[in-house]
Design an enzyme around this catalytic site. Structure first.
Site, PDB file in Angstrom:
ATOM      1  N   HIS A 307       0.847  -1.186   0.000  1.00 11.78           N
ATOM      2  CA  HIS A 307       0.000   0.000   0.000  1.00 11.78           C
ATOM      3  C   HIS A 307       0.879   1.230   0.000  1.00 11.78           C
ATOM      4  CE1 HIS A 307      -3.256   2.730   0.985  1.00 11.78           C
ATOM      5  NE2 HIS A 307      -4.042   1.770   0.582  1.00 11.78           N
ATOM      6  N   ASP A 364      -8.002  -5.308   0.063  1.00 15.71           N
ATOM      7  CA  ASP A 364      -8.544  -6.139  -1.009  1.00 15.71           C
ATOM      8  C   ASP A 364      -8.148  -7.606  -0.905  1.00 15.71           C
ATOM      9  OD1 ASP A 364      -9.910  -4.118  -2.378  1.00 15.71           O
ATOM     10  OD2 ASP A 364      -8.043  -3.378  -3.239  1.00 15.71           O
TER      11      ASP A 364
HETATM   12  N1  CMC Z   1       4.205  -7.484  -5.032  1.00 18.47           N
HETATM   13  C1  CMC Z   1       5.552  -7.447  -5.176  1.00 18.47           C
HETATM   14  N2  CMC Z   1       6.318  -6.350  -4.980  1.00 18.47           N
HETATM   15  C2  CMC Z   1       5.689  -5.232  -4.629  1.00 18.47           C
HETATM   16  C3  CMC Z   1       4.284  -5.169  -4.454  1.00 18.47           C
HETATM   17  C4  CMC Z   1       3.547  -6.348  -4.671  1.00 18.47           C
HETATM   18  N3  CMC Z   1       2.211  -6.354  -4.526  1.00 18.47           N
HETATM   19  N4  CMC Z   1       3.920  -3.923  -4.104  1.00 18.47           N
HETATM   20  C5  CMC Z   1       5.060  -3.196  -4.057  1.00 18.47           C
HETATM   21  N5  CMC Z   1       6.132  -3.985  -4.363  1.00 18.47           N
HETATM   22  C6  CMC Z   1       7.540  -3.593  -4.356  1.00 18.47           C
HETATM   23  C7  CMC Z   1       7.878  -2.732  -5.559  1.00 18.47           C
HETATM   24  O1  CMC Z   1       8.324  -3.511  -6.636  1.00 18.47           O
HETATM   25  C8  CMC Z   1       8.959  -1.843  -4.997  1.00 18.47           C
HETATM   26  O2  CMC Z   1      10.138  -2.602  -4.899  1.00 18.47           O
HETATM   27  P1  CMC Z   1      11.586  -1.866  -5.115  1.00 18.47           P
HETATM   28  O3  CMC Z   1      11.693  -0.877  -3.976  1.00 18.47           O
HETATM   29  O4  CMC Z   1      12.562  -2.969  -5.036  1.00 18.47           O
HETATM   30  O5  CMC Z   1      11.537  -1.204  -6.448  1.00 18.47           O
HETATM   31  C9  CMC Z   1       8.503  -1.588  -3.554  1.00 18.47           C
HETATM   32  O6  CMC Z   1       7.723  -2.754  -3.208  1.00 18.47           O
HETATM   33  C10 CMC Z   1       7.647  -0.329  -3.376  1.00 18.47           C
HETATM   34  O7  CMC Z   1       6.549  -0.448  -4.265  1.00 18.47           O
HETATM   35  P2  CMC Z   1       5.957   0.723  -5.130  1.00 18.47           P
HETATM   36  O8  CMC Z   1       5.288   0.140  -6.328  1.00 18.47           O
HETATM   37  O9  CMC Z   1       6.995   1.777  -5.336  1.00 18.47           O
HETATM   38  O10 CMC Z   1       4.880   1.302  -4.112  1.00 18.47           O
HETATM   39  P3  CMC Z   1       3.686   2.224  -4.473  1.00 18.47           P
HETATM   40  O11 CMC Z   1       3.352   2.951  -3.231  1.00 18.47           O
HETATM   41  O12 CMC Z   1       3.988   3.023  -5.686  1.00 18.47           O
HETATM   42  O13 CMC Z   1       2.504   1.189  -4.870  1.00 18.47           O
HETATM   43  C11 CMC Z   1       0.693  -0.314  -4.691  1.00 18.47           C
HETATM   44  C12 CMC Z   1       1.511   0.781  -4.000  1.00 18.47           C
HETATM   45  C13 CMC Z   1      -0.547  -0.603  -3.857  1.00 18.47           C
HETATM   46  C14 CMC Z   1       0.232   0.173  -6.075  1.00 18.47           C
HETATM   47  C15 CMC Z   1       1.576  -1.567  -4.839  1.00 18.47           C
HETATM   48  O14 CMC Z   1       1.946  -2.047  -3.560  1.00 18.47           O
HETATM   49  C16 CMC Z   1       0.874  -2.687  -5.602  1.00 18.47           C
HETATM   50  O15 CMC Z   1       0.954  -2.715  -6.844  1.00 18.47           O
HETATM   51  N6  CMC Z   1       0.146  -3.641  -4.913  1.00 18.47           N
HETATM   52  C17 CMC Z   1      -0.622  -4.636  -5.588  1.00 18.47           C
HETATM   53  C18 CMC Z   1      -1.953  -4.054  -6.037  1.00 18.47           C
HETATM   54  C19 CMC Z   1      -2.915  -3.858  -4.882  1.00 18.47           C
HETATM   55  O16 CMC Z   1      -3.122  -4.752  -4.063  1.00 18.47           O
HETATM   56  N7  CMC Z   1      -3.574  -2.682  -4.857  1.00 18.47           N
HETATM   57  C20 CMC Z   1      -4.605  -2.382  -3.861  1.00 18.47           C
HETATM   58  C21 CMC Z   1      -4.208  -1.282  -2.935  1.00 18.47           C
HETATM   59  S1  CMC Z   1      -5.353  -1.189  -1.524  1.00 18.47           S
HETATM   60  C22 CMC Z   1      -6.844  -0.673  -2.216  1.00 18.47           C
HETATM   61  C23 CMC Z   1      -6.836   0.769  -2.473  1.00 18.47           C
HETATM   62  O17 CMC Z   1      -7.120   1.541  -1.538  1.00 18.47           O
HETATM   63  O18 CMC Z   1      -6.550   1.159  -3.623  1.00 18.47           O
END
Ligand code: CMC
Length: 428
Positions: A307, A364
């Protein structure tokens, strides 16, 4: 004395006011940065940028705190009704018994949708995604209520649009489902509660009596409350930015629904179940999928994990996980994906990759298992999220207007070609 932040640029110091929120959250107000220095700030994805001042929802991602108007989510999810929480989010205070009764009666007046809207459904292909239909239906509502498009509309007109939306979204959501099933639409039954009425329109049939199950109604009520607002996320920010151009409420909410649809946001609930089923059908080798999620060359991500703001736990996920166990027990449903979800959570939580990045199950991760147990098809999961999030979107839109926030218009750092002259076609 108020705090000041000093920024040094090209050997000169500039001072900017520090803003402190009611929960002691600090921000540097850089709104005069460009005019003072010629610089802008760059923050892709707004990871560290406050776009507004807001009194609706407080969230502390490090401590796993979520409160609507000061009330902890745990208490609201346990004790309140969804319309009570809707009132709280929209008006800032919990309603008295009389205020709630009046609010419910107002909503009841608007539950029918215009008969002509039924005809839209005939034009969609059978496999159309419910979120695509819902977003267009909500935007189409603006065409039935042209007075809502007047940027100088009265307070009464604002309230009317809000009440219409709150009342009609469940009706439209149920119609989307019925259309997908090729079942007849059910008209609302206003002697039922908000949640029960939605269930009646979803699960009822004109040929038989339908009594909403209290167990399912309780679970749905809790899920809707848990989704009711989440401050400046992707869809809420979309609603605010679209609304900031003075586009009407229906257009802004329709944009919010579209933003929610994506699998990184609300669409994750559908993606989680599809992922769990894929892992199950593939033989259930969790180590293989965990390795894929960690592999930067592999597009696979663990859906329902991670998240932007919660870095220790998502308080909504904690409540949902417990609710998931309870409802499956109460309904006597055995869902093999629940076992996979629990094992996956355990493996991931003990893995250094997920631990070091603060990746935990989010709202989720378990919600889809509940939706499935209560008979909601996978493609409808994000529609359920939208139903819950509606009060939050409306409150964000209303607050943006009340605060006179300017039109949303970020800047950029240009990285394209510098000036060059046009080259005639035969000289290229
Ligand atoms: N699986 C594997 N690696 C992950 C995941 C994941 N689900 N989420 C983040 N990472 C890694 C990412 O690759 C990055 O690694 P590194 O630092 O080595 O590059 C690190 O963790 C930070 O991730 P980020 O993508 O920079 O974080 P963000 O804040 O931009 O993204 C997120 C947040 C929710 C989009 C992401 O965690 C994700 O894609 N999760 C899966 C989709 C999901 O479950 N979304 C629902 C969110 S809750 C409902 C809502 O309120 O929207």
């Amino acid at each position: 004395m108020s705090e000041i932040a000093k920024i040094e640029l090209e050997g000169k110091f500039y001072e900017f006011p520090v803003i402190t929120g009611t929960e002691d959250e600090k921000a540097i107000d850089i709104s005069s940065l460009r005019s003072a220095t010629g610089y802008i700030t760059l923050d892709r994805g707004f990871k560290n940028t406050g776009s507004c001042m807001s009194a609706i929802t407080f969230l502390d991602g490090e401590k796993g705190i979520l409160r609507y108007r000061g009330y902890p989510i745990e208490q609201l999810a346990e004790e309140a009704s969804f319309l009570e929480v809707t009132y709280l989010i929209l008006k800032g205070e919990l309603p008295t018994r009389e205020q709630l009764a009046n609010f419910e009666a107002t909503i009841d007046k608007h539950t029918l949708v215009h008969e002509d809207m039924k005809r839209f459904f005939e034009a969609y292909p059978a496999q159309a995604h419910p979120m695509g239909i819902l977003a267009s239906m909500i935007c189409s509502m603006s065409t039935f209520y042209p007075e809502s498009q007047d940027p100088n509309r009265s307070k009464e007109m604002f309230d009317l649009s809000i009440n219409r939306l709150l009342a009609k979204l469940p009706t439209l959501a149920a119609m989307v489902y019925k259309n997908a099933m090729r079942h007849p639409f059910m008209y609302p039954k206003n002697d039922l509660g908000y949640v029960e009425n939605f269930m009646y329109m979803m699960y009822g049939m004109p040929t038989e009596e339908y009594t909403p199950s209290p167990v399912i109604a309780k679970a749905l009520n809790k899920l809707l409350i848990l989704h009711a607002d989440h401050e400046q996320n992707c869809s809420a920010s979309t609603v605010r930015i679209v609304g900031s151009s003075q586009a009407n409420l229906y257009a802004a909410i329709s944009a919010g629904i579209s933003a929610l649809w994506g699998p990184l946001h609300g669409g994750a609930n559908q993606a989680v179940i599809e992922m769990l089923e894929m892992i199950q059908n593939d033989g259930g080798d969790l180590d293989k999928w965990i390795a894929k999620a960690k592999d930067k060359d592999d597009p696979f991500r663990l859906m329902g994990f991670g998240h932007r703001v919660y870095k220790n736990f998502d308080p909504r996920a904690t409540i949902i996980k417990k609710a998931c166990d309870d409802i499956l027990d109460e309904l006597g449903v055995q869902d093999p994906t629940l076992a996979i979800a629990k094992k996956l959570e355990e493996v991931a939580l003990n893995d250094e990759y997920f631990k070091s990045r603060g990746l935990y199950p989010n709202v989720d991760f378990y919600s889809g298992i509940i939706y499935r147990a209560i008979g909601i098809p996978t493609e409808m999961f994000t529609v359920m999220f939208a139903l819950g999030r509606l009060p939050g979107w409306i409150a964000q839109w209303q607050e943006m207007l009340d605060n006179n926030d300017p039109i949303g218009r970020p800047r950029q750092v240009y990285t394209g070609a510098v000036r060059r002259n046009y080259v005639p076609m035969d000289e290229r």
